[in-house]
Write a protein that holds these residues in place. Structure first.
Motif, short mmCIF file in Angstrom:
data_model
loop_
_atom_site.label_atom_id
_atom_site.label_comp_id
_atom_site.label_asym_id
_atom_site.label_seq_id
_atom_site.Cartn_x
_atom_site.Cartn_y
_atom_site.Cartn_z
N THR A 1 0.39 -1.42 0.44
CA THR A 1 0.65 0.07 0.32
C THR A 1 0.52 1.09 -0.11
OG1 THR A 1 -1.83 -1.13 1.09
CG2 THR A 1 -1.69 1.44 1.05
N ILE A 2 2.26 1.31 1.16
CA ILE A 2 2.86 2.53 0.79
C ILE A 2 3.34 2.88 -0.21
CG2 ILE A 2 4.61 3.76 1.82
CD1 ILE A 2 3.77 1.52 4.68
N ALA A 3 4.01 1.53 -1.13
CA ALA A 3 4.55 1.43 -2.20
C ALA A 3 3.61 1.80 -3.77
CB ALA A 3 4.87 -0.09 -2.74
N ASN A 4 2.31 1.38 -3.22
CA ASN A 4 1.55 2.52 -3.85
C ASN A 4 1.22 3.49 -3.70
OD1 ASN A 4 -0.36 1.63 -6.42
ND2 ASN A 4 -2.09 2.38 -5.08
N LEU B 1 5.24 12.84 0.46
CA LEU B 1 6.77 11.87 -0.09
C LEU B 1 7.30 11.65 1.03
CD1 LEU B 1 7.71 9.77 -1.82
CD2 LEU B 1 8.58 11.54 -2.71
N GLU B 2 7.63 12.43 2.42
CA GLU B 2 8.54 12.89 2.78
C GLU B 2 7.48 11.42 4.63
OE1 GLU B 2 10.17 15.33 6.55
OE2 GLU B 2 9.45 15.44 4.66
N PHE B 3 5.93 11.44 4.82
CA PHE B 3 5.19 11.12 5.72
C PHE B 3 5.66 9.21 4.86
CE2 PHE B 3 2.06 8.49 6.23
CZ PHE B 3 1.49 8.41 8.06
N GLU B 4 5.56 8.67 3.78
CA GLU B 4 4.99 7.62 3.32
C GLU B 4 6.80 7.10 3.27
OE1 GLU B 4 2.25 6.31 2.49
OE2 GLU B 4 1.31 8.02 2.19
N MET B 5 8.04 7.56 2.88
CA MET B 5 9.09 6.95 3.60
C MET B 5 9.41 7.07 5.15
SD MET B 5 10.35 7.16 0.71
CE MET B 5 11.66 6.35 0.41
N ASN B 6 8.50 7.51 5.61
CA ASN B 6 8.75 7.21 6.80
C ASN B 6 8.19 6.47 7.49
OD1 ASN B 6 9.40 7.82 9.73
ND2 ASN B 6 7.99 9.63 10.12
N GLU B 7 6.97 5.86 7.41
CA GLU B 7 6.44 4.54 7.41
C GLU B 7 6.43 4.01 7.00
OE1 GLU B 7 2.38 3.98 9.07
OE2 GLU B 7 3.88 6.27 9.76
N LEU B 8 7.46 3.78 5.60
CA LEU B 8 8.16 2.18 4.68
C LEU B 8 9.12 2.27 5.88
CD1 LEU B 8 7.44 0.74 1.80
CD2 LEU B 8 9.99 2.60 1.55
N ALA B 9 10.05 3.15 6.14
CA ALA B 9 10.90 2.29 7.29
C ALA B 9 10.48 2.41 8.04
CB ALA B 9 12.04 4.18 7.57
N LYS B 10 9.00 2.62 9.19
CA LYS B 10 8.35 2.04 10.20
C LYS B 10 8.67 0.76 9.92
CE LYS B 10 5.62 4.92 12.03
NZ LYS B 10 4.56 5.75 12.01
N ASN B 11 7.32 0.32 8.45
CA ASN B 11 6.65 -1.12 8.26
C ASN B 11 8.19 -1.93 8.58
OD1 ASN B 11 4.67 -2.14 7.88
ND2 ASN B 11 5.76 -2.44 5.51
N GLN B 12 9.48 -1.41 7.07
CA GLN B 12 10.67 -2.74 7.46
C GLN B 12 11.37 -3.09 8.85
OE1 GLN B 12 11.26 -3.64 4.79
NE2 GLN B 12 12.36 -5.21 5.97
N ILE B 13 11.02 -2.29 9.85
CA ILE B 13 11.56 -3.00 11.04
C ILE B 13 10.13 -3.60 11.97
CG2 ILE B 13 12.22 -1.16 13.83
CD1 ILE B 13 13.57 1.42 12.00
N TRP B 14 9.28 -3.61 11.71
CA TRP B 14 7.89 -3.95 12.01
C TRP B 14 8.70 -4.93 11.64
CZ3 TRP B 14 5.65 -4.61 16.18
CH2 TRP B 14 4.32 -4.72 15.89
N TYR B 15 8.48 -4.99 10.46
CA TYR B 15 8.22 -6.73 9.54
C TYR B 15 9.98 -7.37 9.84
CZ TYR B 15 8.23 -10.25 5.73
OH TYR B 15 8.71 -11.37 5.26
N ASN B 16 10.75 -6.78 10.42
CA ASN B 16 11.90 -7.88 10.99
C ASN B 16 11.45 -8.07 12.34
OD1 ASN B 16 13.77 -6.73 8.14
ND2 ASN B 16 14.55 -5.24 9.25
N GLY B 17 10.66 -6.68 13.27
CA GLY B 17 11.18 -7.42 14.25
C GLY B 17 10.20 -8.67 14.45
N LEU B 18 8.68 -8.99 13.43
CA LEU B 18 7.95 -10.07 13.29
C LEU B 18 9.06 -11.08 13.36
CD1 LEU B 18 4.67 -7.91 11.78
CD2 LEU B 18 5.21 -9.14 14.17
N THR B 19 9.71 -10.80 11.75
CA THR B 19 10.56 -11.92 11.72
C THR B 19 11.44 -12.56 12.62
OG1 THR B 19 11.96 -10.65 10.65
CG2 THR B 19 9.96 -11.67 9.01
N GLN B 20 11.65 -11.70 14.13
CA GLN B 20 12.48 -12.23 14.95
C GLN B 20 11.79 -13.45 15.78
OE1 GLN B 20 15.00 -9.17 15.91
NE2 GLN B 20 16.29 -8.91 13.99
N LEU B 21 10.43 -12.57 15.54
CA LEU B 21 9.69 -13.26 16.87
C LEU B 21 9.51 -13.95 16.49
CD1 LEU B 21 7.71 -10.35 17.94
CD2 LEU B 21 8.39 -11.78 19.17
N THR B 22 8.88 -14.65 15.03
CA THR B 22 8.28 -15.79 14.40
C THR B 22 8.99 -17.16 14.67
OG1 THR B 22 7.20 -14.45 13.24
CG2 THR B 22 7.12 -16.99 12.66
#
Length: 137
Positions: free
Chosen positions: A23-26, A100-121
């Motif tokens: 969604t953010i990439a779109n 664009l600045e907000f979306e790039m910030n959300e993209l970075a936050k989501n990447q960190i969140w995803y990495n944390g989820l994969t570590q928990l899993t």
């Protein structure tokens, strides 16, 4: 153990992170598209409501034959992530509301969140593997 609520929440959260990434990439891809309205993914708020019991779903308590048995509740169905329009964003001269600045910030936050989820899993399955192998001989 493979059908625990924790694993279900992790699975749904990973799916949500992937949906949010798309969604953010779109949104970013359409930054210059006239009249484009940005979208966002809502999940965490819905999950909090479900866990708190405020989503209108009634919790079922397990039947216990003895008061010494451990009580537990069966969780209702996990909420599905929803894609909503961003309301209140400032419009550009072409009717587009992508920041664009907000979306790039959300993209970075989501990447960190995803990495944390994969570590928990991974940790969940590592613990399960340790149990199956006899407790880490």
């Amino acid at each position: 153990m493979l059908e625990s609520v924790h694993l279900q929440v992790l699975e749904r959260s990973l799916d949500t992170a992937m949906l949010r990434q798309r969604t953010i990439a779109n949104n970013i891809a359409n930054v210059d598209t006239p009249q484009f309205k940005s979208k966002r993914v809502v999940f965490e708020e819905l999950l909090q409501q479900e866990l708190a019991g405020t989503a209108g779903l009634q919790k079922l308590e397990a039947y216990r034959t003895n008061e010494r048995h451990i009580p537990f509740n069966r969780m209702g169905t996990l909420p599905m992530p929803q894609i909503l329009s961003n309301v209140g964003n400032m419009m550009q001269h072409n009717g587009n509301d992508v920041d664009l600045e907000f979306e790039m910030n959300e993209l970075a936050k989501n990447q960190i969140w995803y990495n944390g989820l994969t570590q928990l899993t991974a940790g969940y399955f590592q613990k399960l593997r340790s149990v199956l192998e006899g407790g880490g001989r």
